[in-house]
Scaffold this motif. Structure first.
Motif, PDB file in Angstrom:
ATOM      1  N   ASP A   1       0.820  -1.211   0.000  1.00 16.44           N
ATOM      2  CA  ASP A   1       0.000   0.000   0.000  1.00 16.44           C
ATOM      3  C   ASP A   1       0.859   1.268   0.000  1.00 16.44           C
ATOM      4  N   SER A   2       2.004   1.195   0.647  1.00 14.23           N
ATOM      5  CA  SER A   2       2.855   2.382   0.801  1.00 14.23           C
ATOM      6  C   SER A   2       3.476   2.859  -0.512  1.00 14.23           C
ATOM      7  N   VAL A   3       3.473   2.010  -1.541  1.00 17.97           N
ATOM      8  CA  VAL A   3       4.114   2.400  -2.811  1.00 17.97           C
ATOM      9  C   VAL A   3       3.134   2.476  -3.971  1.00 17.97           C
ATOM     10  N   LYS A   4       1.891   2.120  -3.732  1.00 14.46           N
ATOM     11  CA  LYS A   4       0.902   2.153  -4.814  1.00 14.46           C
ATOM     12  C   LYS A   4       0.792   3.562  -5.388  1.00 14.46           C
ATOM     13  N   GLY A   5       0.790   3.640  -6.711  1.00 13.84           N
ATOM     14  CA  GLY A   5       0.697   4.929  -7.379  1.00 13.84           C
ATOM     15  C   GLY A   5       2.045   5.611  -7.578  1.00 13.84           C
ATOM     16  N   ARG A   6       3.080   5.128  -6.929  1.00 17.30           N
ATOM     17  CA  ARG A   6       4.415   5.721  -7.066  1.00 17.30           C
ATOM     18  C   ARG A   6       5.411   4.770  -7.729  1.00 17.30           C
ATOM     19  N   PHE A   7       5.293   3.489  -7.442  1.00 20.91           N
ATOM     20  CA  PHE A   7       6.222   2.484  -7.969  1.00 20.91           C
ATOM     21  C   PHE A   7       5.517   1.624  -9.009  1.00 20.91           C
ATOM     22  N   THR A   8       6.286   1.197 -10.009  1.00 24.12           N
ATOM     23  CA  THR A   8       5.763   0.296 -11.027  1.00 24.12           C
ATOM     24  C   THR A   8       6.744  -0.844 -11.248  1.00 24.12           C
ATOM     25  N   ILE A   9       6.244  -2.065 -11.105  1.00 31.17           N
ATOM     26  CA  ILE A   9       7.071  -3.241 -11.350  1.00 31.17           C
ATOM     27  C   ILE A   9       6.792  -3.754 -12.757  1.00 31.17           C
ATOM     28  N   SER A  10       7.831  -4.222 -13.424  1.00 32.61           N
ATOM     29  CA  SER A  10       7.671  -4.782 -14.763  1.00 32.61           C
ATOM     30  C   SER A  10       8.765  -5.817 -14.987  1.00 32.61           C
ATOM     31  N   ARG A  11       8.597  -6.592 -16.034  1.00 33.34           N
ATOM     32  CA  ARG A  11       9.599  -7.607 -16.338  1.00 33.34           C
ATOM     33  C   ARG A  11       9.689  -7.812 -17.835  1.00 33.34           C
ATOM     34  N   ASP A  12      10.876  -8.190 -18.283  1.00 36.48           N
ATOM     35  CA  ASP A  12      11.114  -8.555 -19.670  1.00 36.48           C
ATOM     36  C   ASP A  12      11.474 -10.027 -19.661  1.00 36.48           C
ATOM     37  N   ASN A  13      10.520 -10.875 -19.982  1.00 37.40           N
ATOM     38  CA  ASN A  13      10.750 -12.314 -19.886  1.00 37.40           C
ATOM     39  C   ASN A  13      11.820 -12.790 -20.876  1.00 37.40           C
ATOM     40  N   ALA A  14      11.918 -12.130 -22.015  1.00 36.68           N
ATOM     41  CA  ALA A  14      12.930 -12.529 -22.997  1.00 36.68           C
ATOM     42  C   ALA A  14      14.343 -12.292 -22.462  1.00 36.68           C
ATOM     43  N   LYS A  15      14.485 -11.262 -21.645  1.00 40.59           N
ATOM     44  CA  LYS A  15      15.795 -10.932 -21.079  1.00 40.59           C
ATOM     45  C   LYS A  15      15.958 -11.430 -19.652  1.00 40.59           C
ATOM     46  N   ASN A  16      14.913 -12.056 -19.101  1.00 41.07           N
ATOM     47  CA  ASN A  16      14.951 -12.506 -17.696  1.00 41.07           C
ATOM     48  C   ASN A  16      15.364 -11.356 -16.771  1.00 41.07           C
ATOM     49  N   THR A  17      14.757 -10.217 -16.987  1.00 36.62           N
ATOM     50  CA  THR A  17      15.101  -9.037 -16.203  1.00 36.62           C
ATOM     51  C   THR A  17      13.852  -8.438 -15.572  1.00 36.62           C
ATOM     52  N   LEU A  18      14.009  -8.059 -14.326  1.00 33.84           N
ATOM     53  CA  LEU A  18      12.949  -7.443 -13.540  1.00 33.84           C
ATOM     54  C   LEU A  18      13.303  -5.989 -13.308  1.00 33.84           C
ATOM     55  N   TYR A  19      12.286  -5.132 -13.306  1.00 33.82           N
ATOM     56  CA  TYR A  19      12.506  -3.706 -13.096  1.00 33.82           C
ATOM     57  C   TYR A  19      11.592  -3.179 -11.989  1.00 33.82           C
ATOM     58  N   LEU A  20      12.021  -2.090 -11.380  1.00 32.15           N
ATOM     59  CA  LEU A  20      11.165  -1.360 -10.450  1.00 32.15           C
ATOM     60  C   LEU A  20      11.390   0.126 -10.715  1.00 32.15           C
ATOM     61  N   GLN A  21      10.397   0.771 -11.271  1.00 33.23           N
ATOM     62  CA  GLN A  21      10.438   2.213 -11.477  1.00 33.23           C
ATOM     63  C   GLN A  21       9.870   2.878 -10.243  1.00 33.23           C
ATOM     64  N   MET A  22      10.692   3.689  -9.591  1.00 30.51           N
ATOM     65  CA  MET A  22      10.296   4.333  -8.342  1.00 30.51           C
ATOM     66  C   MET A  22      10.243   5.841  -8.562  1.00 30.51           C
ATOM     67  N   ASN A  23       9.046   6.389  -8.460  1.00 28.73           N
ATOM     68  CA  ASN A  23       8.842   7.825  -8.625  1.00 28.73           C
ATOM     69  C   ASN A  23       8.416   8.455  -7.308  1.00 28.73           C
ATOM     70  N   SER A  24       8.537   9.751  -7.231  1.00 38.12           N
ATOM     71  CA  SER A  24       8.120  10.496  -6.032  1.00 38.12           C
ATOM     72  C   SER A  24       8.669   9.849  -4.765  1.00 38.12           C
ATOM     73  N   LEU A  25       9.954   9.581  -4.781  1.00 35.31           N
ATOM     74  CA  LEU A  25      10.574   8.893  -3.653  1.00 35.31           C
ATOM     75  C   LEU A  25      10.496   9.720  -2.382  1.00 35.31           C
ATOM     76  N   LYS A  26      10.358   9.011  -1.269  1.00 30.78           N
ATOM     77  CA  LYS A  26      10.255   9.634   0.053  1.00 30.78           C
ATOM     78  C   LYS A  26      11.394   9.119   0.931  1.00 30.78           C
ATOM     79  N   PRO A  27      11.758   9.879   1.948  1.00 37.67           N
ATOM     80  CA  PRO A  27      12.814   9.389   2.865  1.00 37.67           C
ATOM     81  C   PRO A  27      12.489   8.021   3.465  1.00 37.67           C
ATOM     82  N   GLU A  28      11.221   7.739   3.674  1.00 35.87           N
ATOM     83  CA  GLU A  28      10.845   6.438   4.249  1.00 35.87           C
ATOM     84  C   GLU A  28      11.012   5.284   3.266  1.00 35.87           C
TER      85      GLU A  28
END
Length: 117
Positions: A61-88
């Motif tokens: 719940d603390s990251v909903k709307g700010r973080f986006t998880i995605s993956r590229d199965n062909a490259k076996n790579t996972l991503y996490l896009q983190m926006n509006s980062l907070k000190p917490e």
């Protein structure tokens, strides 16, 4: 065995963005879930976001709307896009891969994310 290598952590100011990557290699089964967990000093490791091989996602719940998880199965790579980062959001972020319908569970070495106010 599966190897996971994270990258992309760093020091940013509050409100800025970071993108984490996790490269997976080894004996990866088709049915799996990959996720990002984080652990702040003195706290337990917690789930940040998770995505299955079919694309289903769930977020803390603390990251909903700010973080986006995605993956590229062909490259076996996972991503996490983190926006509006907070000190917490400051923590060590770990990549995880779990083979569904088994007890196979793998972790990366972690990457530090520090958000200054």
């Amino acid at each position: 065995q599966v190897q996971l290598v994270e990258s992309g952590g760093g020091l940013v100011q509050a409100g800025e963005s970071l993108r984490l990557s996790c490269a997976a290699s080894g004996s990866i089964r088709r049915l799996n879930a990959m996720g990002w967990y984080r652990q702040a000093p003195g706290k337990q490791r917690e789930l940040v976001a998770r995505i299955t091989s079919s694309g289903s996602t769930n977020y803390a719940d603390s990251v909903k709307g700010r973080f986006t998880i995605s993956r590229d199965n062909a490259k076996n790579t996972l991503y996490l896009q983190m926006n509006s980062l907070k000190p917490e959001d400051t923590a060590v972020y770990y990549c995880n891969l779990h083979h569904l319908y088994s007890s196979d569970d793998y972790w990366g070495q972690g990457t530090q994310v520090t958000v200054s106010s």
